[in-house]
Design an enzyme around this catalytic site. Structure first.
Site, PDB file in Angstrom:
ATOM      1  N   ARG A  32       0.967  -1.221   0.103  1.00 31.95           N
ATOM      2  CA  ARG A  32      -0.033   0.015  -0.101  1.00 31.95           C
ATOM      3  C   ARG A  32       0.910   1.311   0.108  1.00 31.95           C
ATOM      4  O   ARG A  32       0.380   2.142  -0.746  1.00 31.95           O
ATOM      5  CB  ARG A  32      -1.051   0.048   1.174  1.00 31.95           C
ATOM      6  N   THR A  33       1.868   1.598   0.866  1.00 30.72           N
ATOM      7  CA  THR A  33       2.623   2.480   1.041  1.00 30.72           C
ATOM      8  C   THR A  33       3.431   2.869  -0.249  1.00 30.72           C
ATOM      9  O   THR A  33       3.342   4.140  -0.861  1.00 30.72           O
ATOM     10  CB  THR A  33       3.582   2.579   2.374  1.00 30.72           C
ATOM     11  N   LYS A  63      25.989  -4.036  -1.968  1.00 32.59           N
ATOM     12  CA  LYS A  63      27.531  -4.091  -2.163  1.00 32.59           C
ATOM     13  C   LYS A  63      28.140  -3.505  -0.977  1.00 32.59           C
ATOM     14  O   LYS A  63      29.575  -3.456  -0.782  1.00 32.59           O
ATOM     15  CB  LYS A  63      27.958  -3.372  -3.345  1.00 32.59           C
TER      16      LYS A  63
HETATM   17  C1  NCD Z   1       1.820  -1.119   7.983  1.00 33.54           C
HETATM   18  C2  NCD Z   1       3.427  -0.941   8.104  1.00 33.54           C
HETATM   19  O1  NCD Z   1       4.141  -1.318   7.074  1.00 33.54           O
HETATM   20  O2  NCD Z   1       3.953  -0.629   9.224  1.00 33.54           O
HETATM   21  N1  NCD Z   1       1.449  -1.280   6.796  1.00 33.54           N
HETATM   22  C3  NCD Z   1       1.307  -0.216   5.873  1.00 33.54           C
HETATM   23  O3  NCD Z   1       1.989   0.565   5.814  1.00 33.54           O
HETATM   24  N2  NCD Z   1      -0.176  -0.065   5.589  1.00 33.54           N
HETATM   25  C4  NCD Z   1       1.366  -2.325   9.085  1.00 33.54           C
HETATM   26  C5  NCD Z   1       1.814  -3.734   9.169  1.00 33.54           C
HETATM   27  O4  NCD Z   1       2.775  -4.109   8.234  1.00 33.54           O
HETATM   28  O5  NCD Z   1       1.384  -4.218   9.884  1.00 33.54           O
END
Ligand code: NCD
Length: 355
Positions: free
Chosen positions: A84-85, A114
């Site tokens: 998602r991010t 490296k």
């Molecule tokens: C979260 C993260 O990466 O901290 N995911 C996200 O960015 N939506 C939550 C998770 O990984 O549990």
């Protein structure tokens, strides 16, 4: 970094520990986004207005959006898994008319494999991009990015801003921004809400940022409930900070104590990859499972959020299907909001313009 035998190369520098990113103070242009500590209520109001305006413009197929970041380049620098991010940032930048560059898998294919250290990788990226979105497993890595980009920016013509996409078990500021935007969207105000965070509150960076950001918003009458096994409790410095902002905090290991009174249920995954001891994870992983039967105890107008990804903490696949069909489950809207909020943030830090 499998071939990197030099532990110095992997470590976060001393400078990162004392680096403090600038407060937003109503002006996003050129600022790194490292921690929710940079935000106050006014900044959130500005950002959320822009995110709502962008959402409206997307829904009305406004082609003018692609002028907002035309000619700008975003580098996606992810050293930890992300769906998602990473994708919402990439999509956000493209919808604003900007371009995206990436080391498609930072761990395997960047020069850090490296043995290059993070500060050098960051500065290399800063030479090519206007904004870097960084996700890295080390706590403090985004501070490292801010510190070394400031040094670089003093030497090159085209300054670069860093945005944290999550630093280990530290923070995930843009997730907290989209989470609070989603709560506003659904509830119209934070005032008098009972917000309950459930799961791995020790390792979960989303809940660290969210709890602090709720405090900084200074709404009246907010109650924050933290539901976790004792070994996965919210770090004390964060609960102290929240309480110092006048928020009533309840900590319990039993969701039944609070679910019937809760307006916002924020469920999280037990962060398996953060456990050094697999047996400890196995012993705790089934402690909090959201199922339709659990949701039946919640208020009719409660909302169920989750930063995702989800695993068994939302039960079986058929539990997922039932929960997903519940109108109180708003994690798909939450995901989509992530793109609008990240679009707003990119426009603000890169252009500073009102959308
Ligand atoms: C979260 C993260 O990466 O901290 N995911 C996200 O960015 N939506 C939550 C998770 O990984 O549990």
């Amino acid at each position: 970094m499998a071939e990197n035998s030099d532990s110095e190369a992997a470590a976060i520098s001393q400078h990162a520990l004392s680096y403090r990113p600038a407060s937003i103070n109503g002006e996003f242009l050129g600022k790194h986004i490292i921690s929710v500590d940079q935000f106050q209520r006014r900044d959130l109001d500005i950002l959320f207005d822009a995110a709502a305006a962008i959402r409206k413009r997307i829904r009305t197929h406004d082609r003018g959006l692609t002028e907002l970041c035309a000619g700008k380049v975003m580098a996606s620098l992810f050293f930890e898994a992300s769906t998602r991010t990473d994708m919402s940032f990439q999509s956000a930048m493209r919808r604003l008319g900007g371009d995206v560059i990436a080391v498609s898998n930072g761990v395997r294919f960047s020069s850090m494999y490296k043995g290059e250290n993070l500060s050098d990788t960051i500065r290399a990226t800063g030479c090519y991009a206007d904004v870097i979105v960084l996700r890295h497993p080390e706590i403090g890595s985004s501070y490292e990015a801010g510190y070394y980009l400031d040094l670089l920016n003093g030497r090159i013509d085209n300054p670069t801003v860093a945005i944290s996409g999550g630093d280990g078990i530290g923070e995930h500021p843009t997730q907290a921004l989209l989470d609070i935007f989603t709560i506003f969207d659904q509830k119209k105000s934070l005032d008098n809400l009972a917000i309950t965070l459930v799961g791995d509150l020790k390792h979960g960076r989303t809940v660290h940022s969210l709890a602090k950001l709720i405090a900084y918003y200074d709404a009246s009458g907010v109650r924050l409930c933290m539901v976790a096994p004792e070994s996965l409790a919210m770090p004390a410095d964060i609960t102290d900070l929240v309480e110092a902002h006048g928020i009533r905090v309840t900590q319990t290991e039993d969701l039944r104590d609070v679910i019937a009174e809760t307006d916002v249920i924020y469920w999280t995954r037990i962060q398996e990859e953060r456990f050094a001891d697999g047996a400890e994870y196995d012993g705790i992983k089934d402690r909090f499972i959201m199922t339709p039967a659990v949701m039946a105890r919640a208020k009719a107008d409660a909302i169920l959020m989750h930063p995702l990804p989800r695993k068994h903490e939302m039960g079986t696949r058929s539990d997922h299907d039932i929960l997903d069909a519940d109108p109180r489950s708003i994690y798909f809207e939450q995901m989509e909001n992530g793109m609008f909020v990240r679009m707003a943030l990119l426009v603000k830090v890169l252009r500073g313009v009102y959308v």
